[in-house]
Design an enzyme around this catalytic site. Sequence first.
Site, PDB file in Angstrom:
ATOM      1  CG  ASP A   1      -2.159   0.814   1.080  1.00  0.00           C
ATOM      2  OD1 ASP A   1      -2.019   2.026   0.840  1.00  0.00           O
ATOM      3  OD2 ASP A   1      -3.263   0.265   1.174  1.00  0.00           O
ATOM      4  CG  ASN A   2       0.000   4.619  -2.621  1.00  0.00           C
ATOM      5  OD1 ASN A   2      -1.020   4.493  -1.947  1.00  0.00           O
ATOM      6  ND2 ASN A   2      -0.003   5.180  -3.820  1.00  0.00           N
TER       7      ASN A   2
ATOM      8  CB  SER B   1     -17.250  -0.979  -8.765  1.00  0.00           C
ATOM      9  OG  SER B   1     -18.285  -0.111  -8.403  1.00  0.00           O
TER      10      SER B   1
ATOM     11  CE1 TYR C   1     -13.565   3.101  -8.560  1.00  0.00           C
ATOM     12  CE2 TYR C   1     -15.953   2.977  -8.816  1.00  0.00           C
ATOM     13  CZ  TYR C   1     -14.778   2.517  -8.241  1.00  0.00           C
ATOM     14  OH  TYR C   1     -14.817   1.472  -7.350  1.00  0.00           O
TER      15      TYR C   1
ATOM     16  CE  LYS D   1     -12.198  -0.286  -9.240  1.00  0.00           C
ATOM     17  NZ  LYS D   1     -11.090  -0.964  -8.555  1.00  0.00           N
TER      18      LYS D   1
ATOM     19  CG  LEU E   1     -26.561   7.467   3.095  1.00  0.00           C
ATOM     20  CD1 LEU E   1     -27.002   8.921   3.191  1.00  0.00           C
ATOM     21  CD2 LEU E   1     -27.697   6.622   2.506  1.00  0.00           C
TER      22      LEU E   1
ATOM     23  CG  ASP F   1     -27.023   9.534  -6.964  1.00  0.00           C
ATOM     24  OD1 ASP F   1     -25.906   9.019  -7.164  1.00  0.00           O
ATOM     25  OD2 ASP F   1     -27.296  10.213  -5.951  1.00  0.00           O
TER      26      ASP F   1
HETATM   27  P1  NAD Z   1      -9.668   2.584   0.068  1.00  0.00           P
HETATM   28  O1  NAD Z   1      -9.295   3.861  -0.602  1.00  0.00           O
HETATM   29  O2  NAD Z   1     -10.049   2.612   1.485  1.00  0.00           O
HETATM   30  O3  NAD Z   1      -8.489   1.512  -0.110  1.00  0.00           O
HETATM   31  C1  NAD Z   1      -7.630   1.501  -1.227  1.00  0.00           C
HETATM   32  C2  NAD Z   1      -6.208   1.387  -0.714  1.00  0.00           C
HETATM   33  O4  NAD Z   1      -5.322   1.375  -1.851  1.00  0.00           O
HETATM   34  C3  NAD Z   1      -5.794   2.560   0.167  1.00  0.00           C
HETATM   35  O5  NAD Z   1      -5.174   2.068   1.341  1.00  0.00           O
HETATM   36  C4  NAD Z   1      -4.786   3.334  -0.685  1.00  0.00           C
HETATM   37  O6  NAD Z   1      -3.786   3.961   0.095  1.00  0.00           O
HETATM   38  C5  NAD Z   1      -4.227   2.243  -1.583  1.00  0.00           C
HETATM   39  N1  NAD Z   1      -3.724   2.732  -2.865  1.00  0.00           N
HETATM   40  C6  NAD Z   1      -4.314   3.618  -3.714  1.00  0.00           C
HETATM   41  N2  NAD Z   1      -3.535   3.787  -4.801  1.00  0.00           N
HETATM   42  C7  NAD Z   1      -2.446   2.983  -4.647  1.00  0.00           C
HETATM   43  C8  NAD Z   1      -1.303   2.724  -5.433  1.00  0.00           C
HETATM   44  N3  NAD Z   1      -1.100   3.358  -6.598  1.00  0.00           N
HETATM   45  N4  NAD Z   1      -0.389   1.831  -4.978  1.00  0.00           N
HETATM   46  C9  NAD Z   1      -0.566   1.204  -3.782  1.00  0.00           C
HETATM   47  N5  NAD Z   1      -1.631   1.427  -2.985  1.00  0.00           N
HETATM   48  C10 NAD Z   1      -2.568   2.305  -3.414  1.00  0.00           C
HETATM   49  O7  NAD Z   1     -10.841   1.928  -0.814  1.00  0.00           O
HETATM   50  P2  NAD Z   1     -11.798   0.713  -0.497  1.00  0.00           P
HETATM   51  O8  NAD Z   1     -13.152   1.237  -0.226  1.00  0.00           O
HETATM   52  O9  NAD Z   1     -11.152  -0.195   0.479  1.00  0.00           O
HETATM   53  O10 NAD Z   1     -11.848   0.040  -1.939  1.00  0.00           O
HETATM   54  C11 NAD Z   1     -10.969  -1.006  -2.294  1.00  0.00           C
HETATM   55  C12 NAD Z   1     -11.220  -1.373  -3.738  1.00  0.00           C
HETATM   56  O11 NAD Z   1     -12.596  -1.723  -3.910  1.00  0.00           O
HETATM   57  C13 NAD Z   1     -10.957  -0.241  -4.729  1.00  0.00           C
HETATM   58  O12 NAD Z   1     -10.344  -0.779  -5.885  1.00  0.00           O
HETATM   59  C14 NAD Z   1     -12.336   0.284  -5.034  1.00  0.00           C
HETATM   60  O13 NAD Z   1     -12.401   0.852  -6.323  1.00  0.00           O
HETATM   61  C15 NAD Z   1     -13.177  -0.979  -4.945  1.00  0.00           C
HETATM   62  N6  NAD Z   1     -14.589  -0.700  -4.622  1.00  0.00           N
HETATM   63  C16 NAD Z   1     -14.915  -0.001  -3.497  1.00  0.00           C
HETATM   64  C17 NAD Z   1     -16.252   0.281  -3.220  1.00  0.00           C
HETATM   65  C18 NAD Z   1     -16.651   1.078  -1.999  1.00  0.00           C
HETATM   66  O14 NAD Z   1     -17.788   1.552  -1.949  1.00  0.00           O
HETATM   67  N7  NAD Z   1     -15.790   1.229  -0.992  1.00  0.00           N
HETATM   68  C19 NAD Z   1     -17.276  -0.159  -4.081  1.00  0.00           C
HETATM   69  C20 NAD Z   1     -16.900  -0.888  -5.217  1.00  0.00           C
HETATM   70  C21 NAD Z   1     -15.550  -1.159  -5.467  1.00  0.00           C
HETATM   71  N1  UFG Z   2     -26.806  10.120  -0.561  1.00  0.00           N
HETATM   72  C1  UFG Z   2     -27.476  11.142   0.046  1.00  0.00           C
HETATM   73  N2  UFG Z   2     -26.758  12.040   0.776  1.00  0.00           N
HETATM   74  C2  UFG Z   2     -25.404  11.940   0.924  1.00  0.00           C
HETATM   75  C3  UFG Z   2     -24.725  10.879   0.302  1.00  0.00           C
HETATM   76  C4  UFG Z   2     -25.467   9.993  -0.447  1.00  0.00           C
HETATM   77  O1  UFG Z   2     -28.699  11.263  -0.073  1.00  0.00           O
HETATM   78  O2  UFG Z   2     -24.808  12.810   1.593  1.00  0.00           O
HETATM   79  C5  UFG Z   2     -27.576   9.144  -1.342  1.00  0.00           C
HETATM   80  C6  UFG Z   2     -27.126   9.053  -2.784  1.00  0.00           C
HETATM   81  O3  UFG Z   2     -27.788  10.010  -3.561  1.00  0.00           O
HETATM   82  C7  UFG Z   2     -27.492   7.612  -3.130  1.00  0.00           C
HETATM   83  C8  UFG Z   2     -27.336   6.862  -1.809  1.00  0.00           C
HETATM   84  O4  UFG Z   2     -27.344   7.857  -0.794  1.00  0.00           O
HETATM   85  O5  UFG Z   2     -28.830   7.573  -3.517  1.00  0.00           O
HETATM   86  C9  UFG Z   2     -26.030   6.088  -1.727  1.00  0.00           C
HETATM   87  O6  UFG Z   2     -24.974   6.957  -2.081  1.00  0.00           O
HETATM   88  P1  UFG Z   2     -23.443   6.570  -1.896  1.00  0.00           P
HETATM   89  O7  UFG Z   2     -22.648   7.742  -2.387  1.00  0.00           O
HETATM   90  O8  UFG Z   2     -23.186   6.111  -0.508  1.00  0.00           O
HETATM   91  O9  UFG Z   2     -23.265   5.300  -2.840  1.00  0.00           O
HETATM   92  P2  UFG Z   2     -23.460   5.132  -4.415  1.00  0.00           P
HETATM   93  O10 UFG Z   2     -24.477   4.061  -4.614  1.00  0.00           O
HETATM   94  O11 UFG Z   2     -23.719   6.421  -5.069  1.00  0.00           O
HETATM   95  O12 UFG Z   2     -22.029   4.646  -4.892  1.00  0.00           O
HETATM   96  C10 UFG Z   2     -21.257   3.672  -4.177  1.00  0.00           C
HETATM   97  C11 UFG Z   2     -19.761   3.978  -4.371  1.00  0.00           C
HETATM   98  C12 UFG Z   2     -19.383   3.745  -5.823  1.00  0.00           C
HETATM   99  C13 UFG Z   2     -19.777   2.362  -6.255  1.00  0.00           C
HETATM  100  C14 UFG Z   2     -21.238   2.129  -5.999  1.00  0.00           C
HETATM  101  C15 UFG Z   2     -21.581   0.699  -6.281  1.00  0.00           C
HETATM  102  O13 UFG Z   2     -19.484   5.317  -4.009  1.00  0.00           O
HETATM  103  O14 UFG Z   2     -17.977   3.851  -5.947  1.00  0.00           O
HETATM  104  O15 UFG Z   2     -21.557   2.384  -4.633  1.00  0.00           O
HETATM  105  O16 UFG Z   2     -22.962   0.526  -6.341  1.00  0.00           O
HETATM  106  F1  UFG Z   2     -19.541   2.213  -7.573  1.00  0.00           F
END
Ligand code: NAD
Ligand code: UFG
Length: 338
Positions: free
Chosen positions: A34-35, A127, A151, A155, A202, A297
């Site tokens: 991790d960076n 995702s 984004y 993916k 959210l 959305d």
């Molecule tokens: P996060 O940002 O908490 O974790 C990602 C980690 O990767 C961080 O610790 C960051 O420091 C590290 N990182 C980023 N760029 C890097 C690089 N170039 N080299 C090495 N390390 C690096 O995110 P998360 O929520 O844990 O998500 C993890 C994965 O899941 C991501 O690929 C994200 O796109 C995917 N994902 C997340 C969600 C979500 O809602 N959290 C939904 C769908 C997919």
């Molecule tokens: N929302 C609010 N107020 C806020 C934040 C969000 O009303 O302050 C609403 C949004 O409009 C949405 C719902 O809450 O209807 C969920 O929003 P999130 O931002 O928590 O999640 P999303 O579904 O928009 O997106 C998330 C991640 C994306 C991922 C996706 C997968 O942020 O990276 O889930 O379904 F791709």
Amino acid sequence: MNPKIILVTGGAGYIGSHTCVALAQAGYRPLILDNFSNSKTSVIDRLATLMGDPPLCVEGDIRDAALIKKIFHDYCCESVIHFAGLKAVGESVKQPLQYYDVNVAGSLTLFAVMKDFGIKHLIFSSSAAVYGEEKEPPLHEESLLHPVNPYGRSKLMVEEILEDLYHMDSHSSIVRLRYFNPIGAHPSGLIGETPSGVPNNLMPYITQVAVGIRKKLSIFGNDYPTVDGTAVRDYIHVMDLAEGHVAALQKTERSSGLSTLNLGTGRGSSVLELVEAFEAATGKNIPYEIVARRAGDVAACWADPSAAQKQLGWGATRDLRTMCADSWNWQLRASFII
Ligand code: NAD
Ligand code: UFG
């Protein structure tokens, strides 16, 4: 027997750190790369507490091929779980080059070195964003793929690269996991999600309102064709998601193949339902106002998780109340420990 070492890129992040705990519980030894661009180095000590042993950890970038070669020289890794990446949808629109560089070029660098070292087992963090705006719930893995932002496209590009890599080497074993909306935290309250700045998502916004960092929640739209007019999502506990990775890893160890699997609960909850569940689980009042819809959305999005159930023998078990209680437990501790 020594535990198998699993390279976990992005293992210090939100989902990665919880997965490290689940891996250790299942008898694996995570090696974090991790960076720390979106995580704190202190998570390593907290993981040590949760895992009993400190995780192996290398600070560095997935775009650094020499570093990844050194890791595979120094450690005998059979499998990689690839979380590292950038994940903010809005930011990806403003900085597409950065997103393609980290998410796509970074993945290519990692995959090229894995190929050189003959490492054939890979789990990739994809995702629900690959389905895009035209999604009609529930989303099946075969639903139309039409990401609407850089984004989501980054993916999908990596998913397609992995398809080509599998066709090049059918002895490889690759699982592409499409996550829905992970929330919650480890029940210990030692690890959780730490968004920097104003949260986009959210649940972190709700917990920051509850703890007094923010005055009120803005709910983006109440005129959607849903149960109460607010948008519906498939919220999944991050520990259920973490356990899904262990199940996927075990699948890669059983047989070769390429799979694409939704990780969700199969149940949708509206924004207002999540707010109510949080209030009931925590006793906190969440003031809110209804504001305009957020661009991009969709009204409703939830998974059909049956393929994951069938192929991994995995299903989400934690309910919305537990997700809310664990998110709150983490928020209460976060400001003291990070
Ligand atoms: P996060 O940002 O908490 O974790 C990602 C980690 O990767 C961080 O610790 C960051 O420091 C590290 N990182 C980023 N760029 C890097 C690089 N170039 N080299 C090495 N390390 C690096 O995110 P998360 O929520 O844990 O998500 C993890 C994965 O899941 C991501 O690929 C994200 O796109 C995917 N994902 C997340 C969600 C979500 O809602 N959290 C939904 C769908 C997919
Ligand atoms: N929302 C609010 N107020 C806020 C934040 C969000 O009303 O302050 C609403 C949004 O409009 C949405 C719902 O809450 O209807 C969920 O929003 P999130 O931002 O928590 O999640 P999303 O579904 O928009 O997106 C998330 C991640 C994306 C991922 C996706 C997968 O942020 O990276 O889930 O379904 F791709």
